[in-house]
Design a protein around this motif. Structure first.
Motif, PDB file in Angstrom:
ATOM      1  N   ASP A 187      -3.678 -10.067  13.055  1.00  0.00           N
ATOM      2  CA  ASP A 187      -3.944 -11.452  12.653  1.00  0.00           C
ATOM      3  C   ASP A 187      -3.643 -11.683  11.177  1.00  0.00           C
ATOM      4  O   ASP A 187      -3.354 -12.808  10.759  1.00  0.00           O
ATOM      5  N   GLN A 188      -3.711 -10.609  10.388  1.00  0.00           N
ATOM      6  CA  GLN A 188      -3.413 -10.711   8.957  1.00  0.00           C
ATOM      7  C   GLN A 188      -1.969 -10.343   8.635  1.00  0.00           C
ATOM      8  O   GLN A 188      -1.575 -10.364   7.466  1.00  0.00           O
ATOM      9  N   GLY A 189      -1.225 -10.009   9.664  1.00  0.00           N
ATOM     10  CA  GLY A 189       0.152  -9.581   9.446  1.00  0.00           C
ATOM     11  C   GLY A 189       0.244  -8.241   8.755  1.00  0.00           C
ATOM     12  O   GLY A 189       1.191  -7.991   7.985  1.00  0.00           O
ATOM     13  N   LYS A 190      -0.697  -7.346   9.049  1.00  0.00           N
ATOM     14  CA  LYS A 190      -0.732  -6.053   8.373  1.00  0.00           C
ATOM     15  C   LYS A 190      -0.755  -4.917   9.386  1.00  0.00           C
ATOM     16  O   LYS A 190      -0.996  -5.128  10.582  1.00  0.00           O
ATOM     17  N   GLU A 191      -0.500  -3.717   8.905  1.00  0.00           N
ATOM     18  CA  GLU A 191      -0.652  -2.512   9.710  1.00  0.00           C
ATOM     19  C   GLU A 191      -1.225  -1.417   8.824  1.00  0.00           C
ATOM     20  O   GLU A 191      -1.047  -1.439   7.597  1.00  0.00           O
ATOM     21  N   VAL A 192      -1.944  -0.511   9.429  1.00  0.00           N
ATOM     22  CA  VAL A 192      -2.499   0.586   8.666  1.00  0.00           C
ATOM     23  C   VAL A 192      -1.503   1.746   8.675  1.00  0.00           C
ATOM     24  O   VAL A 192      -0.918   2.074   9.715  1.00  0.00           O
ATOM     25  N   ILE A 193      -1.284   2.338   7.512  1.00  0.00           N
ATOM     26  CA  ILE A 193      -0.359   3.458   7.363  1.00  0.00           C
ATOM     27  C   ILE A 193      -1.135   4.627   6.778  1.00  0.00           C
ATOM     28  O   ILE A 193      -1.738   4.520   5.705  1.00  0.00           O
ATOM     29  N   ILE A 194      -1.131   5.741   7.500  1.00  0.00           N
ATOM     30  CA  ILE A 194      -1.847   6.944   7.063  1.00  0.00           C
ATOM     31  C   ILE A 194      -0.827   8.043   6.825  1.00  0.00           C
ATOM     32  O   ILE A 194      -0.083   8.422   7.721  1.00  0.00           O
ATOM     33  N   GLU A 195      -0.785   8.535   5.594  1.00  0.00           N
ATOM     34  CA  GLU A 195       0.192   9.552   5.208  1.00  0.00           C
ATOM     35  C   GLU A 195      -0.507  10.714   4.511  1.00  0.00           C
ATOM     36  O   GLU A 195      -1.710  10.689   4.278  1.00  0.00           O
ATOM     37  N   HIS A 196       0.302  11.712   4.169  1.00  0.00           N
ATOM     38  CA  HIS A 196      -0.177  12.871   3.398  1.00  0.00           C
ATOM     39  C   HIS A 196      -1.383  13.506   4.082  1.00  0.00           C
ATOM     40  O   HIS A 196      -2.435  13.706   3.482  1.00  0.00           O
TER      41      HIS A 196
END
Length: 508
Positions: A174-183
């Protein structure tokens, strides 16, 4: 206090109390908002969980009962658990509060029922027990907050940090976002994980939970009746997935080893502890994991600050009773690499932080009495106006301790454990004064003098100088078991007391 207050209960998962400045003046974990809350609250120094495992401790908060009495002895759908879904009952905290005229809300970690859908789609359960009719199925009952009297969000099961729930994913979308988990750091102990959220704090699960809390509290404010709201963070329980901006706060911080990172040579400890020793052998290997753990606590602290600011902006803060605590603690490498919780009963895992800010309270307070988290149920209902006969089950209200009125308070507190995962192992821990005695059924017992040995490095159970004290504590354990109808008394008496001292005129 004449009117029913609003009550906000903030619960973290698996948080050591020494991560807070209120309990450790040299704490390197950064928690400015909780530090500020402590300046306007009563800090309890000796609050113990009824069980250092998520499901049993959380069921205690909802029932006021020890796990041996509510039946959720270990994590739901694990070996040795008697009750898989928290049963509905007029005695539940939510139902009692509803009857007292409260609006009740809940968001975040649940872990008191997996929901029928989840169990039907669990690969392991279906492979071996797909044709088994669980009692909950036959009754058509799966326990989630909205089925037992709460308004709020249903996140069945453990949740594993909350990242997989569709509601959170929709919030991101709904916010136009995605969660990105790295490292990521993978498999640092039995497959546990740590990593960075590089997409920003605004994509985190904790940010989502505060948004949900503000949503429901806004509705409750319009409802015109007092409210109880329970906000349950998944952290700092692993996986330690932390927004980069909080992890970077620890880039230049050097963490010293725990004082009990290694036990002294010759200190005899139960062999079963070896089941929970991780695969790290040096502090340098462990330090990055501790930094992820600290960073997640700092992140949670930031989110708590957001909510407190919201309460103040909406003229709710001064009239709200705020409770902050955790379900149990965390070992994180103590005593030769122990991880997780259960199987052992060290202070880091069985004690929990507890701060209580009363409405209008501005001055700090300190309380050293021995508490159990079973007492929280009774205390919440006491402030909600529920009569003593209906609110006191295995615990009692500590309202007199908060308000400095006379009370006959117990001199002992007990923690129980029946095992975790696929390991069945019965334990009872009794704290009395500066001493702690642990009955390990099938292994050696433990005895610690917390005044001379605060980090529990030396087990005194075989020390000839402590034998009279050991006997006194075993009698105290016997009496507590009788008073609380603990069925483990039969094994305890058989293994630890001579025949003429097993009951001594007391009735079970």
């Amino acid at each position: 206090m004449t009117k029913q207050p609003n009550i906000l209960f903030i619960l973290t998962d698996q948080q050591r109390k020494d991560t807070l400045e209120a309990y450790a003046s040299d704490a390197l974990c950064q928690t400015p908002n909780l530090d500020e809350l402590a300046k306007h609250a009563t800090v309890f120094d000796n609050c113990y969980t009824t069980c250092p495992i998520c499901t049993p401790a959380r069921a205690t908060l909802q029932t006021g009962l020890y796990p041996m009495h509510h039946g959720m002895l270990t994590n739901s759908y694990n070996v040795g658990n008697m009750v898989q879904e928290l049963p509905d009952s007029p005695k539940l905290l939510s139902r009692q509060l509803n009857a007292a005229g409260y609006q009740t809300g809940y968001t975040g970690k649940w872990h008191l029922g997996s929901g029928i859908y989840n169990v039907q789609h669990d690969e392991y359960l279906q492979h071996y027990m797909g044709d088994v009719q669980f009692a909950e199925y036959d009754k058509g009952f799966d326990s989630v907050p909205t089925h037992i009297g709460y308004t709020g969000d249903d996140f069945p099961g453990h949740g594993f940090g909350g990242f997989g729930f569709p509601e959170y994913r929709q919030w991101l979308k709904d916010q136009g976002k995605e969660v990105i988990i790295e490292h990521r750091i993978n498999g640092f102990y039995e497959g546990h994980q740590a990593g960075q959220i590089t997409s920003g704090v605004e994509t985190s699960v904790d940010q989502y939970l505060i948004d949900r809390a503000e949503h429901y509290l806004g509705e409750f404010k319009q409802g015109g009746k007092p409210w109880y709201f329970q906000l349950n963070f998944w952290g700092p329980h692993e996986p330690y997935f932390v927004p980069s901006e909080f992890l970077h706060k620890y880039d230049d911080v050097k963490l010293p080893p725990w004082p009990n990172w290694k036990d002294p040579a010759g200190s005899e400890k139960p062999k079963i502890h070896d089941l929970k020793r991780g695969n790290v052998s040096t502090w340098e290997e462990l330090e990055p994991i501790v930094k992820h753990y600290y960073a997640e606590i700092t992140h949670i602290d930031y989110q708590i600050g957001r909510l407190i600011d919201w309460l103040k902006q909406n003229d709710l803060y001064d009239d709200t009773l705020i409770i902050f605590s955790a379900d149990h603690g965390e070992s994180l490498g103590i005593h030769g690499g122990l991880f997780d919780k259960a199987i052992f009963m060290y202070e880091e895992t069985v004690t929990v932080p507890l701060m209580v800010k009363l409405p209008q309270q501005t001055a700090p307070g300190r309380e050293a009495a021995l508490l159990s988290n079973a007492d929280m149920y009774s205390t919440i209902l006491d402030y909600a106006g529920v009569g003593k006969a209906d609110r006191e089950r295995d615990g009692q209200s500590f309202r007199p301790l908060l308000e400095h009125t006379p009370v006959d308070w117990p001199q002992n507190v007990v923690t129980e454990c029946s095992g975790i995962g696929s390991v069945l192992f019965s334990q009872r821990m009794l704290r009395q004064g500066q001493y702690k005695y642990i009955f390990n059924c099938g292994d050696i017992d433990e005895l610690y003098d917390l005044e001379s040995d605060p980090h529990e490095e030396v087990n005194q159970v075989a020390n000839v100088g402590y034998q009279n004290l050991l006997h006194t504590l075993r009698i105290a354990m016997r009496d507590w078991m009788i008073d609380h109808h603990d069925n483990l008394i039969y094994e305890f008496n058989h293994l630890r007391l001579p025949l003429n001292e097993r009951y001594s005129g007391r009735e079970f």
